[in-house]
Design a protein around this motif. Structure first.
Motif, PDB file in Angstrom:
ATOM      1  N   GLU A 132      42.358  35.466  86.815  1.00  0.00           N
ATOM      2  CA  GLU A 132      42.419  34.195  86.364  1.00  0.00           C
ATOM      3  C   GLU A 132      42.490  34.390  85.093  1.00  0.00           C
ATOM      4  N   GLU A 186      40.733  22.383  81.384  1.00  0.00           N
ATOM      5  CA  GLU A 186      41.338  23.824  81.490  1.00  0.00           C
ATOM      6  C   GLU A 186      42.632  23.939  81.739  1.00  0.00           C
ATOM      7  N   TYR A 226      46.579  34.940  93.283  1.00  0.00           N
ATOM      8  CA  TYR A 226      45.573  34.920  94.497  1.00  0.00           C
ATOM      9  C   TYR A 226      46.346  35.950  95.405  1.00  0.00           C
ATOM     10  N   THR A 242      33.882  29.910  92.618  1.00  0.00           N
ATOM     11  CA  THR A 242      32.526  30.167  93.184  1.00  0.00           C
ATOM     12  C   THR A 242      31.824  29.575  94.307  1.00  0.00           C
ATOM     13  N   ARG A 285      38.333  38.110  89.866  1.00  0.00           N
ATOM     14  CA  ARG A 285      37.289  37.470  90.579  1.00  0.00           C
ATOM     15  C   ARG A 285      37.089  38.102  91.884  1.00  0.00           C
ATOM     16  N   SER A 291      30.565  31.637  86.554  1.00  0.00           N
ATOM     17  CA  SER A 291      31.328  30.437  86.728  1.00  0.00           C
ATOM     18  C   SER A 291      31.687  29.364  85.858  1.00  0.00           C
ATOM     19  N   LEU A 292      32.983  29.122  85.621  1.00  0.00           N
ATOM     20  CA  LEU A 292      33.373  28.413  84.502  1.00  0.00           C
ATOM     21  C   LEU A 292      32.824  26.974  84.830  1.00  0.00           C
TER      22      LEU A 292
HETATM   23  C1  GLP Z   1      39.316  28.123  90.906  1.00  0.00           C
HETATM   24  C2  GLP Z   1      40.791  27.530  90.130  1.00  0.00           C
HETATM   25  C3  GLP Z   1      40.579  27.522  88.650  1.00  0.00           C
HETATM   26  C4  GLP Z   1      39.256  27.413  88.172  1.00  0.00           C
HETATM   27  C5  GLP Z   1      38.215  28.176  88.925  1.00  0.00           C
HETATM   28  C6  GLP Z   1      36.610  27.902  88.618  1.00  0.00           C
HETATM   29  O1  GLP Z   1      39.796  29.572  90.900  1.00  0.00           O
HETATM   30  N1  GLP Z   1      41.967  28.017  90.465  1.00  0.00           N
HETATM   31  O2  GLP Z   1      41.599  26.951  87.923  1.00  0.00           O
HETATM   32  O3  GLP Z   1      39.023  27.628  86.744  1.00  0.00           O
HETATM   33  O4  GLP Z   1      38.254  27.764  90.290  1.00  0.00           O
HETATM   34  O5  GLP Z   1      35.811  28.572  89.363  1.00  0.00           O
HETATM   35  P1  GLP Z   1      34.581  29.049  88.656  1.00  0.00           P
HETATM   36  O6  GLP Z   1      33.736  27.894  88.501  1.00  0.00           O
HETATM   37  O7  GLP Z   1      34.073  30.091  89.905  1.00  0.00           O
HETATM   38  O8  GLP Z   1      34.708  29.839  87.523  1.00  0.00           O
END
Ligand code: GLP
Length: 241
Positions: A147, A221, A227, A92, A137, A165-166
């Protein structure tokens, strides 16, 4: 024009202010990816800055991957997404910094039991509860990555807390990762992944595995991503010892 009107650039200029102003212009899409920036000379003239200052600001953004330079042709807003590998950022954040609109489509967002392999990778006890996310994504309508994330439920008990967003959800629980180990591998995308990413089966992809940690060493995580190879550049700064 926007650069000249920006309050940041009207003050006595440090290259950092100009750098911030250019970043804002790119974020707001006043200059689109692939479009040229005004020349160094025009910028320095319009903003009343020395060429050295302008050059320094641009050089910093080239290094960051936001701008690219082509010999003799000038400076452009980067079309490919250039991701510095040494910074622990989220999908994000990376997209927002480029004026793109990050989105997720969820296939899975729930609680389950950790598998033996995940338990080993995440240092969890067998049978521990984990949140599982499986998402495509997007930047706007364009799919960029797939993902699969696993997060200990002890860190994030409610999967629905992840809206898009995680890392934002983890931040809210004071569990934003501080360190990560990441592995990149070239792959050709399977039919299923290629379909989700709107590319031909067998297209180049990057398989990325990230394990992120809290300060106390707990794993927050364990994410496997695919990608699109036609869009992403991963860059790292290297030093001798
Ligand atoms: C990237 C990383 C992931 C992570 C993600 C978090 O894509 N490769 O390991 O989980 O970012 O992104 P967001 O906070 O947008 O979910």
């Amino acid at each position: 024009r926007r650069l000249c009107e920006s309050p940041d650039t009207r003050q006595p200029l440090a290259y950092l202010r100009l750098r911030r102003a250019i970043r804002t212009v790119v974020e707001h899409r006043d200059i689109e990816p692939g479009q040229a920036l005004p020349s160094e000379r025009d910028l320095s003239h319009a903003l009343g800055l020395s060429r050295v200052t302008v050059r320094k600001a641009i050089a910093g953004l080239v290094e960051e991957g936001l701008l690219t330079q082509r010999h003799g042709a000038g400076t452009f807003v980067a079309e490919r997404i250039v991701k510095p590998m040494s910074r622990l950022t989220s999908f994000t954040e990376d997209l927002r910094a480029r004026g793109l609109n990050p989105r997720s489509e969820f296939f899975e967002r729930g609680i389950g039991e950790v598998t033996p392999e995940e338990a080993m990778a995440m240092n969890l006890s067998p049978g521990a509860a984990v949140v599982r996310l499986h998402r495509v994504r997007y930047a706007g309508d364009e799919p960029l990555a797939i993902e699969r994330s696993v997060v200990p439920a002890s860190v994030l008990p409610d999967p629905m807390a992840v809206r898009d967003s995680l890392y934002e959800a983890l931040e809210q629980r004071n569990a934003r990762p501080r360190r990560a180990l990441q592995r990149l591998r070239a792959v050709s995308l399977s039919a299923q992944h290629a379909r989700l990413l709107h590319v031909a089966t067998g297209s180049a992809g990057l398989s990325i595995e990230r394990r992120s940690f809290l300060d106390d060493g707990r794993v927050v995580e364990f994410t496997s991503s695919w990608y699109r190879g036609d869009i992403y550049d991963f860059v790292a700064e290297l030093h001798t010892d």
